[in-house]
Scaffold this motif. Structure first.
Motif, PDB file in Angstrom:
ATOM      1  N   ASN A 135      43.809  33.101  64.596  1.00 21.07           N
ATOM      2  CA  ASN A 135      45.066  33.188  65.337  1.00 21.07           C
ATOM      3  C   ASN A 135      45.925  34.344  64.818  1.00 21.07           C
ATOM      4  N   ASP A 136      46.051  34.460  63.487  1.00 18.34           N
ATOM      5  CA  ASP A 136      46.864  35.524  62.891  1.00 18.34           C
ATOM      6  C   ASP A 136      46.065  36.790  62.600  1.00 18.34           C
ATOM      7  N   LYS A 137      44.739  36.701  62.780  1.00 24.26           N
ATOM      8  CA  LYS A 137      43.849  37.850  62.630  1.00 24.26           C
ATOM      9  C   LYS A 137      43.969  38.500  61.248  1.00 24.26           C
ATOM     10  N   LYS A 138      43.818  37.655  60.224  1.00 28.20           N
ATOM     11  CA  LYS A 138      43.858  38.194  58.875  1.00 28.20           C
ATOM     12  C   LYS A 138      43.187  37.232  57.903  1.00 28.20           C
ATOM     13  N   PHE A 139      42.658  37.823  56.802  1.00 29.57           N
ATOM     14  CA  PHE A 139      42.179  36.990  55.710  1.00 29.57           C
ATOM     15  C   PHE A 139      43.385  36.301  55.073  1.00 29.57           C
ATOM     16  N   LEU A 140      43.155  35.092  54.633  1.00 25.02           N
ATOM     17  CA  LEU A 140      44.250  34.290  54.092  1.00 25.02           C
ATOM     18  C   LEU A 140      44.140  34.184  52.571  1.00 25.02           C
ATOM     19  N   PRO A 141      45.015  34.871  51.844  1.00 23.16           N
ATOM     20  CA  PRO A 141      45.073  34.686  50.392  1.00 23.16           C
ATOM     21  C   PRO A 141      45.455  33.252  50.058  1.00 23.16           C
ATOM     22  N   ASP A 142      45.323  32.922  48.775  1.00 27.49           N
ATOM     23  CA  ASP A 142      45.420  31.532  48.322  1.00 27.49           C
ATOM     24  C   ASP A 142      46.674  30.800  48.794  1.00 27.49           C
ATOM     25  N   ARG A 143      47.816  31.447  48.684  1.00 29.77           N
ATOM     26  CA  ARG A 143      49.068  30.769  48.991  1.00 29.77           C
ATOM     27  C   ARG A 143      49.291  30.581  50.487  1.00 29.77           C
ATOM     28  N   TYR A 144      48.358  31.082  51.289  1.00 29.13           N
ATOM     29  CA  TYR A 144      48.462  30.865  52.732  1.00 29.13           C
ATOM     30  C   TYR A 144      47.417  29.892  53.239  1.00 29.13           C
ATOM     31  N   VAL A 145      46.850  29.129  52.290  1.00 29.90           N
ATOM     32  CA  VAL A 145      45.943  28.042  52.641  1.00 29.90           C
ATOM     33  C   VAL A 145      46.375  26.810  51.866  1.00 29.90           C
ATOM     34  N   GLY A 194      34.641  20.964  31.214  1.00 32.41           N
ATOM     35  CA  GLY A 194      34.246  20.651  32.589  1.00 32.41           C
ATOM     36  C   GLY A 194      33.605  21.826  33.302  1.00 32.41           C
ATOM     37  N   GLY A 195      33.662  22.996  32.699  1.00 35.61           N
ATOM     38  CA  GLY A 195      33.042  24.184  33.277  1.00 35.61           C
ATOM     39  C   GLY A 195      34.059  25.116  33.899  1.00 35.61           C
ATOM     40  N   LEU A 196      34.183  26.301  33.340  1.00 32.00           N
ATOM     41  CA  LEU A 196      35.111  27.294  33.877  1.00 32.00           C
ATOM     42  C   LEU A 196      34.532  27.956  35.117  1.00 32.00           C
ATOM     43  N   VAL A 197      35.420  28.424  35.974  1.00 33.16           N
ATOM     44  CA  VAL A 197      35.025  29.097  37.201  1.00 33.16           C
ATOM     45  C   VAL A 197      35.386  30.570  37.088  1.00 33.16           C
ATOM     46  N   ASP A 198      34.445  31.455  37.363  1.00 31.29           N
ATOM     47  CA  ASP A 198      34.751  32.883  37.350  1.00 31.29           C
ATOM     48  C   ASP A 198      35.876  33.162  38.329  1.00 31.29           C
ATOM     49  N   TRP A 199      36.665  34.147  37.979  1.00 33.37           N
ATOM     50  CA  TRP A 199      37.960  34.342  38.629  1.00 33.37           C
ATOM     51  C   TRP A 199      37.912  35.503  39.612  1.00 33.37           C
ATOM     52  N   ASP A 200      38.200  35.209  40.865  1.00 34.48           N
ATOM     53  CA  ASP A 200      38.284  36.235  41.911  1.00 34.48           C
ATOM     54  C   ASP A 200      39.586  37.007  41.699  1.00 34.48           C
ATOM     55  N   ILE A 201      39.482  38.280  41.347  1.00 31.66           N
ATOM     56  CA  ILE A 201      40.683  39.040  40.961  1.00 31.66           C
ATOM     57  C   ILE A 201      41.087  40.076  42.004  1.00 31.66           C
ATOM     58  N   THR A 202      40.545  40.012  43.216  1.00 29.45           N
ATOM     59  CA  THR A 202      40.937  40.971  44.257  1.00 29.45           C
ATOM     60  C   THR A 202      41.345  40.245  45.527  1.00 29.45           C
ATOM     61  N   ARG A 203      42.108  40.954  46.367  1.00 27.32           N
ATOM     62  CA  ARG A 203      42.588  40.376  47.613  1.00 27.32           C
ATOM     63  C   ARG A 203      42.512  41.421  48.733  1.00 27.32           C
ATOM     64  N   ASP A 204      42.318  40.931  49.949  1.00 23.06           N
ATOM     65  CA  ASP A 204      42.208  41.804  51.124  1.00 23.06           C
ATOM     66  C   ASP A 204      43.583  42.028  51.763  1.00 23.06           C
ATOM     67  N   ILE A 205      44.478  42.636  51.026  1.00 20.44           N
ATOM     68  CA  ILE A 205      45.797  42.974  51.564  1.00 20.44           C
ATOM     69  C   ILE A 205      46.158  44.388  51.104  1.00 20.44           C
ATOM     70  N   THR A 206      47.281  44.897  51.564  1.00 17.56           N
ATOM     71  CA  THR A 206      47.668  46.276  51.248  1.00 17.56           C
ATOM     72  C   THR A 206      48.693  46.376  50.134  1.00 17.56           C
ATOM     73  N   TRP A 207      49.349  45.269  49.784  1.00 16.47           N
ATOM     74  CA  TRP A 207      50.452  45.307  48.831  1.00 16.47           C
ATOM     75  C   TRP A 207      49.983  44.739  47.491  1.00 16.47           C
ATOM     76  N   GLY A 208      49.823  45.626  46.515  1.00 12.61           N
ATOM     77  CA  GLY A 208      49.374  45.212  45.193  1.00 12.61           C
ATOM     78  C   GLY A 208      48.942  46.421  44.390  1.00 12.61           C
ATOM     79  N   VAL A 209      48.504  46.183  43.168  1.00 11.35           N
ATOM     80  CA  VAL A 209      47.997  47.266  42.332  1.00 11.35           C
ATOM     81  C   VAL A 209      46.637  47.702  42.875  1.00 11.35           C
ATOM     82  N   PRO A 210      46.463  48.970  43.214  1.00  8.50           N
ATOM     83  CA  PRO A 210      45.177  49.427  43.763  1.00  8.50           C
ATOM     84  C   PRO A 210      44.052  49.292  42.737  1.00  8.50           C
ATOM     85  N   ILE A 211      42.874  48.950  43.243  1.00 11.62           N
ATOM     86  CA  ILE A 211      41.704  48.867  42.378  1.00 11.62           C
ATOM     87  C   ILE A 211      41.177  50.284  42.149  1.00 11.62           C
TER      88      ILE A 211
END
Length: 550
Positions: free
Chosen positions: A130-140, A222-239
């Motif tokens: 509907n919004d035509k975008k990937f949803l970062p964590d805080r939008y789910v 309990g087992g650590l989960v590898d951390w996804d450190i990138t996001r599909d948006i334009t506002w942030g520190v560039p990789i």
């Protein structure tokens, strides 16, 4: 305790005003500790920054027809103004979007990548058709798979504190529709590789809160989960990779690195080797319990991943959440009181005193109750401390022309008064060194109450000559109160200091001078007047009505 210290607070998100819940757990205890350590002779710096990145900021800036840079810059300035109004004094309040932090984050990433702690893979991510975008964590939002709490974000359960691998029944917070899953490539940090070294760090650091270490260890087991450190948006520190120009770093990768980059910027500008200072100082990170996972796992793991080039924290003082009138504070539900609005009605002294008085050094949640606020201010701050200061200095002014008399005819009560002054700094030290600022403040209130009773029992108004010793020790007790109060409510402490007629600035005095008798016979007091004004119950009722009308 080392002779150097660096203090940080969790970074305020640059997306709205600071409210009462923000300051109780982090900024006030950090400010008090900074002032205390400086009085102890420790070279101490207190840094913070606004957390400028993230999808909520990007979306809100678009709604307000501003660039995200303009939007976050506004809140950076506004937050600093509000903190300053509460007498919270940073040595530097920076931004995660600063040039210094951007360069440092990219440096850390490159070093981690070179060491083999970064990998990339294709993942299936939430996408809103509907919004035509990937949803970062805080939008789910959905249901936590660990504790079944509903309406939790996909990157953090606020009830159990875990970071779920996959949330149940996800919904887009923008439109409420269930998102679909689409492939995208992301970069990951090998958090799993640090399980043993994280446990070793927890075991080797006696300064961390025992209860928190226990359940952090349970997360590790309990087992650590590898951390996804990138996001599909334009506002942030560039990789800093040529094949990742359409992505930025996840805010929780870059924001805690601002602790270091801000410190380095501050100290280097002072001509101090920032890295050397960091690694030879006590490091304090003041946080609320909702970000324990990030500060006890992500933050130390990243520093371990760059060979501890910057040392891990010595202390992570963690406190619980503040509720308001026994209900959870919520901006989205308009159940909160903004810091700026509150300070339009009440002095910063009152808010600092009350929050510090009720906030323990634990994960226990606490409640801001407006009626209790009025009662504590009127009975403790005014009826106890304010009353003693005014009656002792006022009596000296009226009876002895504001000149401290020579003590005479010492009795056992006078000796107890002297001993109380000699003991108070040590008693408060014990609490301050273990971060129990509430207990230290309550001990000071006990000291003031003791001298109220001493003054009342000695009845110096009945016999001017016999009351000389009482006045001498009472004025010196006021001196002790002024210095001991300074880390907690510096404005009031300064007013007491001036009423004492002290010439040197209070900020130049040391903690050990609390338990001395520096005011000698013949000393002339300054102008004496009441320190505080009682809280009006009508004002409290207006605050309640305003809150209900939100």
């Amino acid at each position: 305790m080392r002779d150097k210290a660096l203090i940080t607070s969790a970074l305020p998100y640059a997306n709205g005003e600071i409210h009462l819940g923000h300051v109780a757990s982090t900024y006030l205890p950090a400010d008090v500790t900074t002032r205390y350590l400086k009085m102890k002779g420790v070279e101490t710096y207190f840094v913070c920054a606004s957390d400028d990145y993230g999808t909520p900021i990007l979306i809100q800036s678009e709604r307000e027809k501003k660039t995200p840079e303009e939007y976050s810059a506004y809140w950076n300035k506004r937050d600093l103004e509000d903190f300053t109004a509460l007498d919270i004094n940073f040595d530097l309040f920076s931004r995660t979007s600063s040039k210094e932090n951007t360069e440092f984050v990219q440096y850390v990433f490159n070093k981690l990548n070179k060491a083999g702690y970064i990998y990339h893979k294709e993942i299936i991510q939430y996408y809103c058709t509907n919004d035509k975008k990937f949803l970062p964590d805080r939008y789910v939002q959905g249901t936590c798979p660990n504790c079944n709490a509903t309406n939790q974000y996909s990157d953090l359960c606020e009830r159990c504190g875990s970071v779920p691998e996959a949330i149940k029944d996800p919904k887009c917070v923008l439109c409420g529709q269930a998102p679909v899953m689409k492939p995208t490539k992301h970069y990951f940090f090998y958090l799993k590789k640090f399980a043993k070294s994280l446990e070793s760090w927890l075991d080797s650091n006696p300064n961390l809160q025992t209860d928190i270490k226990k359940y952090v260890k349970n997360w590790i087991k309990g087992g650590l989960v590898d951390w996804d450190i990138t996001r599909d948006i334009t506002w942030g520190v560039p990789i800093p990779l040529s094949n990742a120009t359409d992505k930025v770093f996840y805010g929780w990768f870059d924001n805690h690195l601002a602790y270091i980059s801000t410190t380095i910027k501050l100290l280097n500008e002072k001509g101090i080797d920032g890295k050397e200072f960091w690694n030879s100082a006590d490091i304090y990170h003041f946080i609320g319990k909702d970000i324990v996972y990030h500060h006890y796992l992500f933050l130390p793991a990243i520093r371990l991943g760059i060979d501890a080039e910057y040392k891990l924290p010595d202390y992570i003082p963690t406190r619980g959440h503040l509720s308001l009138q026994s209900k959870k504070i919520s901006k989205s539900r308009n159940w909160y009181i903004g810091l700026r609005d509150f300070l339009k009605t009440y002095p910063a002294d009152y808010l600092r005193f009350y929050l510090l008085f009720i906030t323990p050094h634990s994960q226990d949640d606490l409640n801001f109750d407006l009626d209790d606020f009025a009662a504590r201010i009127n009975s403790e701050l005014i009826g106890n401390l304010g009353n003693f200061v005014n009656r002792s200095l006022g009596f000296t002014t009226r009876t002895f022309g504001g000149v401290v008399p020579e003590p005479n005819n010492m009795d056992s009560e006078d000796e107890k008064a002297r001993q109380a002054i000699m003991q108070i700094s040590k008693d408060m030290d014990t609490h301050m060194e273990s971060h129990h600022t509430d207990r230290a403040l309550k001990r000071l209130m006990e000291f003031s109450a003791h001298f109220n009773q001493y003054f009342q029992h000695k009845e110096p108004w009945k016999d001017k000559d016999a009351g000389r010793s009482c006045i001498f020790y009472s004025v010196n007790a006021v001196h002790s109160i002024s210095l001991a109060l300074y880390p907690f409510i510096p404005n009031a402490a300064g007013r007491i200091w001036r009423q004492l007629g002290m010439k040197q600035d209070i900020t130049s005095k040391s903690w050990k001078q609390i338990s001395t008798l520096p005011i000698k016979p013949g000393h002339k007091l300054g102008d004496v007047s009441p320190l505080f004004k009682k809280v009006d119950t009508d004002d409290i009722e207006r605050q309640k009505r305003r809150l209900q009308e939100h």
